[in-house]
Design an enzyme around this catalytic site. Structure first.
Site, PDB file in Angstrom:
ATOM      1  N   TYR A 112       0.845  -1.194   0.000  1.00 40.07           N
ATOM      2  CA  TYR A 112       0.000   0.000   0.000  1.00 40.07           C
ATOM      3  C   TYR A 112       0.874   1.235   0.000  1.00 40.07           C
ATOM      4  O   TYR A 112       2.038   1.208   0.421  1.00 40.07           O
ATOM      5  CB  TYR A 112      -0.966   0.001   1.186  1.00 40.07           C
ATOM      6  CG  TYR A 112      -0.496   0.735   2.417  1.00 40.07           C
ATOM      7  CD1 TYR A 112      -0.763   2.097   2.580  1.00 40.07           C
ATOM      8  CD2 TYR A 112       0.208   0.080   3.417  1.00 40.07           C
ATOM      9  CE1 TYR A 112      -0.341   2.781   3.713  1.00 40.07           C
ATOM     10  CE2 TYR A 112       0.628   0.747   4.550  1.00 40.07           C
ATOM     11  CZ  TYR A 112       0.359   2.099   4.701  1.00 40.07           C
ATOM     12  OH  TYR A 112       0.786   2.759   5.813  1.00 40.07           O
ATOM     13  N   PHE A 204      -2.711   0.827  12.912  1.00 37.44           N
ATOM     14  CA  PHE A 204      -2.698  -0.486  12.266  1.00 37.44           C
ATOM     15  C   PHE A 204      -1.286  -0.879  11.842  1.00 37.44           C
ATOM     16  O   PHE A 204      -0.845  -2.006  12.072  1.00 37.44           O
ATOM     17  CB  PHE A 204      -3.636  -0.449  11.060  1.00 37.44           C
ATOM     18  CG  PHE A 204      -3.618  -1.690  10.203  1.00 37.44           C
ATOM     19  CD1 PHE A 204      -4.470  -2.740  10.471  1.00 37.44           C
ATOM     20  CD2 PHE A 204      -2.765  -1.773   9.106  1.00 37.44           C
ATOM     21  CE1 PHE A 204      -4.459  -3.873   9.678  1.00 37.44           C
ATOM     22  CE2 PHE A 204      -2.748  -2.901   8.313  1.00 37.44           C
ATOM     23  CZ  PHE A 204      -3.598  -3.960   8.593  1.00 37.44           C
ATOM     24  N   ASP A 205      -0.575   0.035  11.194  1.00 34.14           N
ATOM     25  CA  ASP A 205       0.784  -0.254  10.711  1.00 34.14           C
ATOM     26  C   ASP A 205       1.694  -0.686  11.856  1.00 34.14           C
ATOM     27  O   ASP A 205       2.415  -1.690  11.767  1.00 34.14           O
ATOM     28  CB  ASP A 205       1.401   0.990  10.052  1.00 34.14           C
ATOM     29  CG  ASP A 205       0.620   1.498   8.874  1.00 34.14           C
ATOM     30  OD1 ASP A 205      -0.608   1.638   8.997  1.00 34.14           O
ATOM     31  OD2 ASP A 205       1.241   1.758   7.844  1.00 34.14           O
ATOM     32  N   THR A 206       1.674   0.115  12.926  1.00 38.96           N
ATOM     33  CA  THR A 206       2.563  -0.162  14.052  1.00 38.96           C
ATOM     34  C   THR A 206       2.240  -1.508  14.671  1.00 38.96           C
ATOM     35  O   THR A 206       3.150  -2.305  14.961  1.00 38.96           O
ATOM     36  CB  THR A 206       2.430   0.939  15.118  1.00 38.96           C
ATOM     37  OG1 THR A 206       2.764   2.200  14.529  1.00 38.96           O
ATOM     38  CG2 THR A 206       3.347   0.676  16.293  1.00 38.96           C
TER      39      THR A 206
END
Length: 421
Positions: A112, A204-206
């Protein structure tokens, strides 16, 4: 935290075998009210992939409940541009969009990027190549590598570095840039990892990266060139507050062993000598270290706030003693419950008394540091005092963990009963 509904352990990592006519890469672009920038972004990304990417690809526009003409623009792009599709979500959240699209995608590599294309697209192939070859499980772009070239304001630079420092100190994260909007993951890893990720927004990424790292998966980092978007609509204060809540939630879950990360471990398979070449840390000790770091980071923040408040009405030594005493009581109570798993009131008073002894040692270290600073030259700035105290507290923290583990909360060994026969 969600329960694990994923399949068993990951297979040995291997290079991908592309299937003719099927996409190898699916690049997701999460968008919210981006009717102006979406078209140029998709055309530019599509042109770049057509020219440089050696395998079939797909671009997926994930609309996060936009209220402008973004859905119409996305549908028009999907109708006109080859290998572009669009999907509509009725709820906002970057994490929700990525989870939805990645879970439904048939591409073996999922990626993404942000719609503003802040990242130089020349980093896209180096990002996904280690996943295609089988070298790595996840890949991230990093703006904090020495070779990265970044154009952004001092405020965002400070926030980014402070956030990653928080992750390193509280969750023992070793990756360098959690929030860069430029990431990729192998599909079989996503299938097993996504059910464990609870956040649906910016954290979310972390969370994804922390869980992957704690499971022993391989994360590849690519230095990127980055030009910040001055028109970004990200609400910094709200995002920071949600990130701090996420750090606490994930840290607590890891500390108490609530996540079945052992199911994500890959078998070694490249070289059987690796099993004996990597002396692992006992899982109980690893969980305690993680919990202690999370409690310590919050205690240090509490200490600095108390010290700064007390410093307005008292001298540095008295302010330091008062702040350290109050934060030490809270630190002992939190470590007793979260790090070492001691429940109930049994021995609670004794544990606090022993914690005060540990506090006295920390007081000696920090007070000695202040005394040394005063002897070196009077009238030190408040920032200098804080820097000296942080350094002294780091030294005291290491000693505190050792004393907590060996003296305050030692493991109770069960002596086997003697055979009566």
């Amino acid at each position: 935290m969600p329960t694990d509904t994923s399949p068993g352990a990951l297979p040995v990592r291997a290079s991908l075998a592309p299937v003719p006519g099927e996409p190898v890469l699916d690049v997701v672009i999460p968008v919210f009210n981006e009717e102006k920038d979406l078209g140029p972004c998709v055309h530019r990304l599509h042109e770049h992939l057509t020219r440089t990417f050696p395998y079939p690809f797909r671009i997926t526009i994930a609309d996060n409940a936009s209220t402008d003409r973004t859905p119409e623009v996305a549908e028009a792009l999907a109708a006109r541009v080859a290998a572009v599709r669009s999907t509509r979500l009725e709820q906002k959240g970057r994490g929700r969009a990525l989870r939805t699209v990645w879970s439904d995608s048939d591409a073996p590599v999922l990626a993404y990027m942000d719609v503003d294309l802040s990242t130089d697209l020349n980093a896209l192939l180096p990002l996904v190549a280690p996943l295609i070859s089988g070298h790595s499980d996840l890949a991230i772009g990093t703006r904090l590598a020495p070779s990265s070239r970044v154009v952004r304001g001092a405020k965002r630079e400070f926030i980014s570095r402070a956030y990653n420092l928080l992750l390193r100190s509280s969750l023992s994260a070793r990756f360098s840039d959690a929030q860069c909007g430029f990431k990729a993951i192998r599909r079989e890893v996503a299938e097993r990892l996504l059910p464990l990720v609870e956040d649906s927004g910016w954290f979310f990424d972390t969370e994804l990266l922390v869980l992957a790292e704690r499971a022993g998966l391989r994360i590849h980092e690519v230095p990127v060139d980055w030009v910040d978007d001055p028109d970004s609509t990200v609400h910094i204060a709200r995002t920071a507050a949600e990130d701090i809540k996420g750090v606490w939630r994930v840290g607590r879950a890891l500390a108490v062993g609530a996540l079945p990360l052992d199911r994500l471990a890959r078998p070694f398979g490249d070289d059987p000598r690796d099993r004996t070449a990597l002396p692992g840390v006992p899982r109980a000790l690893a969980r305690r270290l993680l919990g202690f770091c999370a409690v310590g980071a919050l205690s240090t923040l509490l200490y600095l706030l108390l010290y700064s408040a007390a410093r307005t009405v008292a001298g540095p030594q008295l302010a330091n003693a008062a702040a350290l005493l109050l934060s030490a009581v809270a630190n002992t109570a939190a470590n007793r419950r979260l790090t070492f798993g001691v429940r109930g009131r049994d021995r609670a008073v004794r544990h606090q008394a022993q914690g005060l002894v540990v506090f006295a040692i920390g007081l000696a270290l920090t007070s000695g540091s202040l005394a040394a600073l005063a002897a070196a030259g009077g009238g030190a700035a408040h920032g200098t005092e804080l820097a000296v105290l942080i350094t002294a507290n780091l030294a005291a923290t290491v000693l505190r963990f050792l004393l907590f583990r060996a003296w305050v909360f030692p493991e109770r060994r069960v002596t086997p009963a003697k055979d009566a026969s």
